[in-house]
Design a protein around this motif. Structure first.
Motif, PDB file in Angstrom:
ATOM      1  N   ALA A 182     135.868  75.283  51.075  1.00  0.00           N
ATOM      2  CA  ALA A 182     136.697  75.841  52.144  1.00  0.00           C
ATOM      3  C   ALA A 182     138.034  75.126  52.245  1.00  0.00           C
ATOM      4  N   ILE A 183     138.019  73.806  52.325  1.00  0.00           N
ATOM      5  CA  ILE A 183     139.240  73.054  52.613  1.00  0.00           C
ATOM      6  C   ILE A 183     140.254  73.163  51.484  1.00  0.00           C
ATOM      7  N   PHE A 184     139.775  73.370  50.240  1.00  0.00           N
ATOM      8  CA  PHE A 184     140.683  73.508  49.104  1.00  0.00           C
ATOM      9  C   PHE A 184     140.908  74.965  48.699  1.00  0.00           C
ATOM     10  N   LEU A 185     140.266  75.897  49.398  1.00  0.00           N
ATOM     11  CA  LEU A 185     140.323  77.316  49.008  1.00  0.00           C
ATOM     12  C   LEU A 185     139.970  77.472  47.535  1.00  0.00           C
ATOM     13  N   ALA A 186     138.916  76.751  47.113  1.00  0.00           N
ATOM     14  CA  ALA A 186     138.480  76.752  45.715  1.00  0.00           C
ATOM     15  C   ALA A 186     136.957  76.777  45.693  1.00  0.00           C
ATOM     16  N   PRO A 187     136.342  77.965  45.831  1.00  0.00           N
ATOM     17  CA  PRO A 187     134.883  78.027  45.997  1.00  0.00           C
ATOM     18  C   PRO A 187     134.086  77.489  44.807  1.00  0.00           C
ATOM     19  N   LEU A 188     134.464  77.847  43.600  1.00  0.00           N
ATOM     20  CA  LEU A 188     133.704  77.380  42.438  1.00  0.00           C
ATOM     21  C   LEU A 188     133.981  75.909  42.166  1.00  0.00           C
ATOM     22  N   GLY A 189     135.249  75.512  42.235  1.00  0.00           N
ATOM     23  CA  GLY A 189     135.589  74.110  42.014  1.00  0.00           C
ATOM     24  C   GLY A 189     134.961  73.201  43.052  1.00  0.00           C
ATOM     25  N   GLY A 190     134.935  73.634  44.305  1.00  0.00           N
ATOM     26  CA  GLY A 190     134.309  72.836  45.347  1.00  0.00           C
ATOM     27  C   GLY A 190     132.820  72.651  45.119  1.00  0.00           C
ATOM     28  N   GLU A 206     119.765  71.511  40.184  1.00  0.00           N
ATOM     29  CA  GLU A 206     118.907  72.220  41.132  1.00  0.00           C
ATOM     30  C   GLU A 206     119.662  72.689  42.379  1.00  0.00           C
ATOM     31  N   ALA A 207     120.857  72.139  42.588  1.00  0.00           N
ATOM     32  CA  ALA A 207     121.638  72.509  43.778  1.00  0.00           C
ATOM     33  C   ALA A 207     122.688  73.580  43.485  1.00  0.00           C
ATOM     34  N   ILE A 208     122.749  74.087  42.261  1.00  0.00           N
ATOM     35  CA  ILE A 208     123.824  75.011  41.889  1.00  0.00           C
ATOM     36  C   ILE A 208     123.803  76.274  42.744  1.00  0.00           C
ATOM     37  N   VAL A 209     122.634  76.907  42.857  1.00  0.00           N
ATOM     38  CA  VAL A 209     122.543  78.187  43.562  1.00  0.00           C
ATOM     39  C   VAL A 209     122.973  78.046  45.010  1.00  0.00           C
ATOM     40  N   SER A 210     122.395  77.091  45.716  1.00  0.00           N
ATOM     41  CA  SER A 210     122.725  76.936  47.130  1.00  0.00           C
ATOM     42  C   SER A 210     124.144  76.420  47.325  1.00  0.00           C
ATOM     43  N   ALA A 211     124.622  75.552  46.423  1.00  0.00           N
ATOM     44  CA  ALA A 211     125.973  74.999  46.549  1.00  0.00           C
ATOM     45  C   ALA A 211     127.026  76.087  46.365  1.00  0.00           C
ATOM     46  N   VAL A 212     126.853  76.925  45.337  1.00  0.00           N
ATOM     47  CA  VAL A 212     127.807  78.016  45.102  1.00  0.00           C
ATOM     48  C   VAL A 212     127.790  78.990  46.271  1.00  0.00           C
ATOM     49  N   THR A 213     126.594  79.334  46.738  1.00  0.00           N
ATOM     50  CA  THR A 213     126.481  80.258  47.871  1.00  0.00           C
ATOM     51  C   THR A 213     127.177  79.707  49.101  1.00  0.00           C
ATOM     52  N   SER A 214     126.900  78.445  49.431  1.00  0.00           N
ATOM     53  CA  SER A 214     127.514  77.814  50.590  1.00  0.00           C
ATOM     54  C   SER A 214     129.027  77.766  50.454  1.00  0.00           C
ATOM     55  N   SER A 215     129.506  77.404  49.268  1.00  0.00           N
ATOM     56  CA  SER A 215     130.943  77.276  49.046  1.00  0.00           C
ATOM     57  C   SER A 215     131.655  78.616  49.199  1.00  0.00           C
ATOM     58  N   VAL A 216     131.058  79.675  48.671  1.00  0.00           N
ATOM     59  CA  VAL A 216     131.665  81.010  48.772  1.00  0.00           C
ATOM     60  C   VAL A 216     131.719  81.473  50.227  1.00  0.00           C
ATOM     61  N   LEU A 401     138.683  70.423  37.064  1.00  0.00           N
ATOM     62  CA  LEU A 401     139.294  71.388  36.153  1.00  0.00           C
ATOM     63  C   LEU A 401     139.293  72.786  36.764  1.00  0.00           C
ATOM     64  N   ILE A 402     138.136  73.199  37.243  1.00  0.00           N
ATOM     65  CA  ILE A 402     138.030  74.529  37.853  1.00  0.00           C
ATOM     66  C   ILE A 402     138.857  74.605  39.126  1.00  0.00           C
ATOM     67  N   MET A 403     138.844  73.512  39.900  1.00  0.00           N
ATOM     68  CA  MET A 403     139.579  73.511  41.161  1.00  0.00           C
ATOM     69  C   MET A 403     141.079  73.688  40.935  1.00  0.00           C
ATOM     70  N   VAL A 404     141.627  73.012  39.941  1.00  0.00           N
ATOM     71  CA  VAL A 404     143.049  73.155  39.643  1.00  0.00           C
ATOM     72  C   VAL A 404     143.366  74.570  39.167  1.00  0.00           C
ATOM     73  N   CYS A 405     142.469  75.157  38.406  1.00  0.00           N
ATOM     74  CA  CYS A 405     142.664  76.549  37.992  1.00  0.00           C
ATOM     75  C   CYS A 405     142.702  77.469  39.216  1.00  0.00           C
ATOM     76  N   GLU A 406     141.830  77.200  40.189  1.00  0.00           N
ATOM     77  CA  GLU A 406     141.815  78.021  41.396  1.00  0.00           C
ATOM     78  C   GLU A 406     143.048  77.758  42.260  1.00  0.00           C
ATOM     79  N   LEU A 407     143.503  76.492  42.309  1.00  0.00           N
ATOM     80  CA  LEU A 407     144.696  76.172  43.087  1.00  0.00           C
ATOM     81  C   LEU A 407     145.940  76.812  42.478  1.00  0.00           C
ATOM     82  N   SER A 408     145.984  76.877  41.138  1.00  0.00           N
ATOM     83  CA  SER A 408     147.143  77.456  40.462  1.00  0.00           C
ATOM     84  C   SER A 408     147.019  78.958  40.279  1.00  0.00           C
ATOM     85  N   LYS A 409     145.890  79.528  40.737  1.00  0.00           N
ATOM     86  CA  LYS A 409     145.656  80.975  40.672  1.00  0.00           C
ATOM     87  C   LYS A 409     145.693  81.517  39.247  1.00  0.00           C
TER      88      LYS A 409
END
Length: 594
Positions: A182-190, A206-216, A401-409
């Motif tokens: 949320a704070i970085f507007l980067a759901p996958l990177g977060g 083991e936390a991938i599913v819940s982490a991605v869901t929560s982040s989105v 890496l993913i977060m910077v891609c999301e920040l740079s759109k």
């Protein structure tokens, strides 16, 4: 007509009602909602506080214009915040600054060492004091307290729903992922950063599913509240010349060096300066000293205050000279070490991105001045430097890496991001920003049980037990006869059967040692009175089942019986056989990995 559909639906529910992923998916949505709301409140609180202190009181927005500039407000504000933070931490969280870098590191520590437990007051106090610290000009970021707030929410929900320790750890990462996304507007990177940063060379799959869901979910709520405006107003960059990879490799070396300097400076000021002040004068005065020095420093050099996003944007757009970026690199490192090293609240992520961005800017714009036909977009090196630097100091190559891609759109810089990040992680192997990171799951207390169980579950009793004749006692045997039997054997454990040939117990010599030669009891006591409860194993049982039975019964040997004839004893398995099999199998695994 509805019969087949009903059966399919019932089968679907039967299969999925106990699946962990389904439960964690639902909990991920719930935690994501609250993590998003907390991130929104945090951002509102920070924006309003920062506008009031830095713009309204200090007049920083008017600096260089006709407005009134009052730089003395910054040290006064930081010292005031230091008093407040020091009082709250000393009274309620005295252990929160020892061996912890920031809120993210506190979450890492809770995952590995505290069974996923976070006291509710810790993220609340750290969240409020972080807002005050950043608003007053302290060099710190939002992500540390927000990730700690999200992790605290996950821990709180795990208690409300009565979840296990393992699920509590997963839900803690789920909340942290929601806060970061949320704070970085980067759901996958977060999400990836949250599950990756707790290890140096692993991630919590083991936390991938819940982490991605929560982040989105959290990102979506934050998006509704603040819109989709990116963190940086920058042009879209693309990687077009393969020759640039050489300069990106140089960038990774530069980020490794600046990362080493960043971490060493922080540790020096925290442990060699402020720790000594804490020991002599107390927590509060160490924070006051850090706040005062940082405030005076920021009064004369306001570019190092708070998170520094505006400076990064200027660097990306080519509005800063190389010498200025070099000075900011060292200046921000010192400012962050003063702020967080003294114990004031905030996160290390944003300052690390700033230092990495300036490192990338120095390399990119220097290369552009000599090879403009190759390095045609030097601003892209600032973005790559941000991800590369954090990948090196946090041992997390994927999330940033993913977060910077999301920040740079966009993913136009994916190739140099991957190359530089990988190089920097390898070069910075012995550098770690977070003090509580562990190498991998095998080194984490959170997975000790899992690693032991996984190995023992792959081995069976039939592979290790001793087949052959076993001395069996009848329940009616007297103590006198038992004494004669024991004298003629080296065995220490004896299966006991009744008159019908059924196994009814096990006799241990240790249980009868004290009365073995009591002649007055020879004809009064029989084996059936002395035997323990019956414990048996089958050939197809795994060694984890055997280990549990050994622990529960406190026996050194257990009879192995036939599956279809439960009273037919095939041999005995020793407790030492289980440990020996575990050791041998572990040695085999290590040899195969060499």
């Amino acid at each position: 007509m509805l019969g087949p559909f009903k059966r399919v639906w019932q089968e679907y529910l039967r299969v999925y009602q106990n699946v962990t992923y389904v439960r964690m998916l639902v909990l991920g949505i719930l935690v994501g909602i609250f993590a998003g709301l907390v991130a929104i409140l945090f951002r509102f609180g920070l924006d309003s506080s920062q506008d009031f202190i830095q713009n309204h009181l200090a007049g920083l927005s008017a600096h260089g214009s006709n407005g009134e500039y009052r730089p003395w407000v910054i040290p006064v504000a930081l010292v005031t915040v230091a008093f407040i933070t020091g009082f709250l931490v000393d009274k309620f969280l005295p252990d929160s600054i020892h061996g912890v870098t920031d809120g993210t590191d506190a979450m890492i520590k809770a995952f590995h060492q505290n069974k996923g437990e976070i006291k509710p007051k810790a993220p609340i106090i750290k969240g409020i004091t972080s807002i005050l610290t950043i608003a007053a000009g302290g060099s710190a970021g939002q992500e540390g307290p927000v990730s700690q707030l999200g992790a605290g929410l996950g821990c709180w929900f795990s208690h409300k729903f009565g979840l296990s320790t393992k699920e509590r750890r997963i839900l803690m990462l789920t909340g942290a992922a929601g806060g970061l996304g949320a704070i970085f507007l980067a759901p996958l990177g977060g999400a990836m950063t949250a599950i990756e940063v707790i290890y140096k060379e692993d991630f919590e799959s083991e936390a991938i599913v819940s982490a991605v869901t929560s982040s989105v979910v959290a990102y979506s709520l934050f998006f509704i509240a603040f819109g989709s405006k990116p963190m940086f107003e920058i042009p879209e960059f693309h990687f077009n010349d393969v020759r640039e990879l050489l300069f990106y490799a140089i960038l990774s070396v530069a980020c490794a060096l600046s990362g080493w300097f960043y971490v060493r400076t922080f540790h020096f000021l925290k442990y060699s300066v402020f720790e000594k002040i804490r020991q002599r004068l107390g927590i509060m005065w160490a924070m006051v000293a850090g706040g005062l020095i940082m405030g005076i420093y920021g009064m004369f050099y306001p570019e190092v205050l708070s998170s520094g996003h505006h400076g990064l944007e200027q660097a990306i757009n080519g509005n800063l000279p190389v010498i200025t970026m070099l000075v900011l690199l060292f200046g921000k490192t010192l400012a962050t070490s003063l702020t967080l090293g003294s114990g004031l609240s905030g996160g290390m992520f944003a300052p690390a991105l700033f230092v990495g961005g300036m490192t990338g800017g120095v390399v990119g714009f220097t290369a552009n001045s000599f090879y403009p036909h190759i390095v045609s977009h030097p601003g892209s090196y600032v973005l790559v430097g941000m991800a590369t630097f954090f990948a090196g100091v946090a041992n997390a190559p994927i999330g940033p890496l993913i977060m910077v891609c999301e920040l740079s759109k966009g993913y136009g810089l994916l190739a140099p991001l991957m190359l530089s990040g990988a190089f920097c992680v390898v070069i910075s192997r012995k550098v770690s920003l977070y003090e509580n990171q562990v190498e991998n799951k095998f080194e984490s207390p959170a997975h000790i049980v899992d690693s032991t169980v996984n190995i023992l579950e792959n081995l069976q009793v039939k592979e290790v037990y001793q087949r052959g004749r076993v001395t069996i006692l009848e329940e009616s045997i007297t103590l006198k006869a038992l004494t004669n039997i024991i004298t003629g054997t080296n065995e220490f454990f004896f299966p006991v059967k009744n008159i019908a040939g059924e196994i009814t117990g096990i006799l241990s010599i240790n249980d009868v040692r004290n009365i073995l030669y009591e002649e007055s009891l020879f004809d009064l006591v029989v084996v059936g009175d002395l035997a323990r409860q019956s414990v048996t194993l089958q050939e197809d049982d795994d060694l984890y089942t055997a280990l549990v039975k050994f622990v529960d019964s406190d026996l050194g040997q257990i009879p192995v019986v036939q599956e279809d004839k439960q009273n037919e004893i095939l041999g005995l398995i020793n407790r030492a056989d289980v440990f020996r099999a575990y050791k041998n199998h572990l040695s085999t695994i290590h040899e195969n990995e060499r």
